[in-house]
Motif scaffolding. Structure first.
Motif, PDB file in Angstrom:
ATOM      1  N   ASN A  37       0.692  -1.402  -0.092  1.00  0.00           N
ATOM      2  CA  ASN A  37       0.085   0.111   0.064  1.00  0.00           C
ATOM      3  C   ASN A  37       0.773   1.251   0.025  1.00  0.00           C
ATOM      4  N   ARG A  95      -5.830  -0.841   4.483  1.00  0.00           N
ATOM      5  CA  ARG A  95      -5.458   0.296   4.134  1.00  0.00           C
ATOM      6  C   ARG A  95      -6.183   1.472   5.018  1.00  0.00           C
ATOM      7  N   ASP A 126      -0.398   4.171  -2.495  1.00  0.00           N
ATOM      8  CA  ASP A 126      -1.569   4.805  -2.193  1.00  0.00           C
ATOM      9  C   ASP A 126      -1.230   5.805  -0.884  1.00  0.00           C
ATOM     10  N   TYR A 175      -4.207   4.592   6.764  1.00  0.00           N
ATOM     11  CA  TYR A 175      -4.578   5.881   6.766  1.00  0.00           C
ATOM     12  C   TYR A 175      -4.648   6.344   8.126  1.00  0.00           C
ATOM     13  N   SER A 179       0.162   9.125  -2.347  1.00  0.00           N
ATOM     14  CA  SER A 179      -0.799  10.147  -2.727  1.00  0.00           C
ATOM     15  C   SER A 179      -1.647  10.637  -1.442  1.00  0.00           C
TER      16      SER A 179
END
Length: 165
Positions: A12, A55, A15, A59, A18
């Motif tokens: 990940n 994910r 991802d 985050y 970004s």
């Protein structure tokens, strides 16, 4: 299971990059944030629940790191602002002092922090980095009350030293 989590975390990375750019708006800061996130995730992979979304977990870690870094930066700037005094009418010394570059003020504060006794400095620097009391207590293998006390006294010492500047 551990190898699977490692693979999920590293898979990940793109991802995360970004997502980090949305927080920081700066490529290098975003890369640092991604590295901090991956490090923290790998260090705490035992806390990851197998049925959870990796994910979303990553985050959340990234968001918390960003918020802690922001708070630490705000605290540091507050210390800097307290060191500045408004010039008093007709006081040339204060007027001259306010035109000195802020880098000198930062250097002075860093010197005062590093001049703290090691027992206080160690806990205080970890606290400035955004670690919570219980995390610091675990890292230093000390009771949480001792850590709170040391950070309190470090702040008190710094306050008295900064008020003199």
């Amino acid at each position: 299971m551990s190898a699977e989590i490692d693979t999920l975390i590293t898979a990940n990375t793109e991802d995360l990059k970004s997502f980090a750019l949305k927080f920081t708006n700066h490529r290098e800061s975003a890369e640092d944030l991604v590295q901090d996130t991956i490090y923290k995730a790998l260090a705490n992979k035992q806390r990851f629940s197998a049925n959870s979304n990796v994910r979303a977990w990553l985050y959340t870690i990234m968001r918390n790191i960003f918020i802690n870094n922001y708070r630490r930066k705000e605290t540091y700037q507050t210390v800097l602002l307290k060191c500045y005094r408004k010039p008093e009418a007709g006081n040339v010394e204060f007027t001259l002092r306010n035109i000195l570059p802020i880098e000198l003020e930062i250097k002075e504060i860093k010197e005062r922090i590093h001049a703290l006794p090691i027992v206080f400095r160690e806990s205080f620097l970890l606290h400035l980095e955004g670690f919570k009391y219980d995390e610091i207590a675990e890292m230093l293998n000390e009771p949480i009350g001792t850590i709170k006390s040391r950070i309190h006294f470090a702040r008190k010492i710094l306050k008295s030293r900064i008020e003199r500047c």
